[in-house]
Write a protein that holds these residues in place. Structure first.
Motif, mmCIF file in Angstrom:
data_model
loop_
_atom_site.group_PDB
_atom_site.id
_atom_site.type_symbol
_atom_site.label_atom_id
_atom_site.label_comp_id
_atom_site.label_asym_id
_atom_site.label_seq_id
_atom_site.Cartn_x
_atom_site.Cartn_y
_atom_site.Cartn_z
ATOM 1 N N ILE A 248 0.971 -1.182 0.006
ATOM 2 C CA ILE A 248 -0.083 0.181 -0.156
ATOM 3 C C ILE A 248 0.825 1.287 -0.038
ATOM 4 O O ILE A 248 1.716 1.205 0.930
ATOM 5 C CB ILE A 248 -0.792 -0.044 1.351
ATOM 6 N N GLU B 161 1.100 7.168 0.550
ATOM 7 C CA GLU B 161 0.102 8.137 0.393
ATOM 8 C C GLU B 161 -1.138 7.958 1.081
ATOM 9 O O GLU B 161 -1.887 8.908 1.566
ATOM 10 C CB GLU B 161 0.109 8.615 -0.853
ATOM 11 N N TYR B 162 -1.329 6.674 1.031
ATOM 12 C CA TYR B 162 -2.810 6.433 1.907
ATOM 13 C C TYR B 162 -2.578 6.617 3.584
ATOM 14 O O TYR B 162 -3.556 7.199 3.862
ATOM 15 C CB TYR B 162 -3.234 5.038 1.414
ATOM 16 N N GLN C 214 -5.008 9.186 5.712
ATOM 17 C CA GLN C 214 -5.490 8.655 6.697
ATOM 18 C C GLN C 214 -4.989 9.737 8.149
ATOM 19 O O GLN C 214 -5.706 9.945 8.980
ATOM 20 C CB GLN C 214 -5.460 7.295 7.034
ATOM 21 N N GLN D 212 -8.464 14.047 0.254
ATOM 22 C CA GLN D 212 -7.827 13.194 -0.927
ATOM 23 C C GLN D 212 -6.615 14.154 -1.394
ATOM 24 O O GLN D 212 -6.725 15.330 -1.496
ATOM 25 C CB GLN D 212 -8.988 13.286 -2.148
ATOM 26 N N VAL E 18 -5.918 9.874 -4.217
ATOM 27 C CA VAL E 18 -5.764 8.958 -2.800
ATOM 28 C C VAL E 18 -6.573 9.339 -1.780
ATOM 29 O O VAL E 18 -6.522 10.622 -1.301
ATOM 30 C CB VAL E 18 -4.210 8.973 -2.414
ATOM 31 N N TRP E 19 -7.340 8.424 -1.240
ATOM 32 C CA TRP E 19 -8.302 8.662 -0.275
ATOM 33 C C TRP E 19 -7.749 8.581 1.089
ATOM 34 O O TRP E 19 -7.226 7.610 1.789
ATOM 35 C CB TRP E 19 -9.605 7.946 -0.296
ATOM 36 N N GLY E 20 -8.388 9.416 1.940
ATOM 37 C CA GLY E 20 -8.548 9.140 3.406
ATOM 38 C C GLY E 20 -10.115 9.157 4.109
ATOM 39 O O GLY E 20 -10.870 9.767 3.325
ATOM 40 N N ILE F 205 -11.692 0.856 -0.368
ATOM 41 C CA ILE F 205 -11.138 2.127 -0.612
ATOM 42 C C ILE F 205 -10.439 2.089 -2.174
ATOM 43 O O ILE F 205 -9.768 1.103 -2.677
ATOM 44 C CB ILE F 205 -9.880 2.471 0.277
ATOM 45 N N ARG G 237 -9.915 3.953 -6.255
ATOM 46 C CA ARG G 237 -9.548 5.526 -6.915
ATOM 47 C C ARG G 237 -10.871 6.117 -7.283
ATOM 48 O O ARG G 237 -10.889 7.407 -7.546
ATOM 49 C CB ARG G 237 -8.709 5.121 -8.160
ATOM 50 N N TYR H 58 -6.550 -2.854 6.681
ATOM 51 C CA TYR H 58 -5.710 -3.757 5.613
ATOM 52 C C TYR H 58 -5.030 -5.017 6.177
ATOM 53 O O TYR H 58 -4.861 -5.036 7.414
ATOM 54 C CB TYR H 58 -4.868 -2.716 4.948
#
Length: 235
Positions: A4, A7-8, A12, A96, A100-102, A180, A182, A226
């Protein structure tokens, strides 16, 4: 599992840091719209370039709105209402950066004009019990989740535990979280009928939105999880 991207973790962490910032500034008399604006400004000033969920960085509800569950749309506005001296506030953050999401949510409690930082110190029995229940559900996820478990089985077991303890799932779509991705349209959910394995996605959220039956108050806690070396980890 593919590695992973860091950046994720950064996004977060930004959600976590933003919630800490909220805890430092929230007070009675503050307007929810002001609090939302400050949350979003904080995230944009510290690395987010946009917000992935309907273009909104901070969904927030207080008091009897905390038990309401709707599918949000772009154009969302926080209620034009003031935070009370004794109040419950649910905040859901979606920073974001470059796709890339949080995804991070918490329920905060104010009593006697002050933020209560430790759950055991909450005087309101229903609020204290709801937040302890959220902790139990997240701890249970870590105990029971394996790479071969399906999202449907996870949903069934968490739903059964919540019901056993006297709580109901408030989510209007009936799920407990999502993968999660894109693209928003690629998300899959912890819901009935989803036979995909938890390990079939790189990451997923766990965000039970619960309340006691008939109550006007709802509780929510969201983290991203994860698998690493066969064990479920909290991001």
């Amino acid at each position: 599992m593919t590695e992973i991207s860091k950046e994720y973790f950064a996004m977060q962490d930004l959600g976590r840091e933003t919630m800490d910032y909220v805890r430092s500034i929230v007070k009675p008399g503050m307007n929810l719209r002001q609090l939302r604006a400050e949350c979003e400004e904080y995230m944009l000033s510290r690395g987010a370039d946009s917000f992935w969920w309907c273009g909104v960085g901070a969904f927030m509800f207080s008091g009897d709105e905390t038990a309401v569950s709707v599918v949000p749309e772009s154009g969302y506005e926080a209620a034009d209402k003031l935070i009370g001296s004794d109040d419950i506030i649910t905040i859901d953050l979606s920073p974001q950066r470059q796709g890339v999401w949080g995804d991070f949510a918490r329920t905060l409690i104010l009593e006697d004009g002050k933020l209560v930082r430790d759950i055991k110190d909450i005087k309101n029995e229903e609020w204290r019990g709801g937040l302890f229940m959220e902790e139990l559900l997240h701890e249970t996820l870590l105990d029971i989740a394996g790479e071969d478990m399906t999202f449907e089985e996870l949903h069934r077991r968490i739903d059964a535990l919540a019901e056993e303890k006297g709580y109901r799932n408030l989510d209007c779509l009936g799920n407990f979280g999502h993968s999660i991705e894109r693209r928003d349209e690629d998300r899959i959910y912890s819901e009935k009928g989803n036979a995909r394995k938890l390990s079939s996605v790189s990451m997923f959220t766990f965000e039970p939105h619960i309340s006691l039956p008939g109550s006007k108050y709802g509780f929510k806690k969201e983290d991203i999880y994860y698998f690493k070396d066969g064990r479920l980890k909290r991001m």
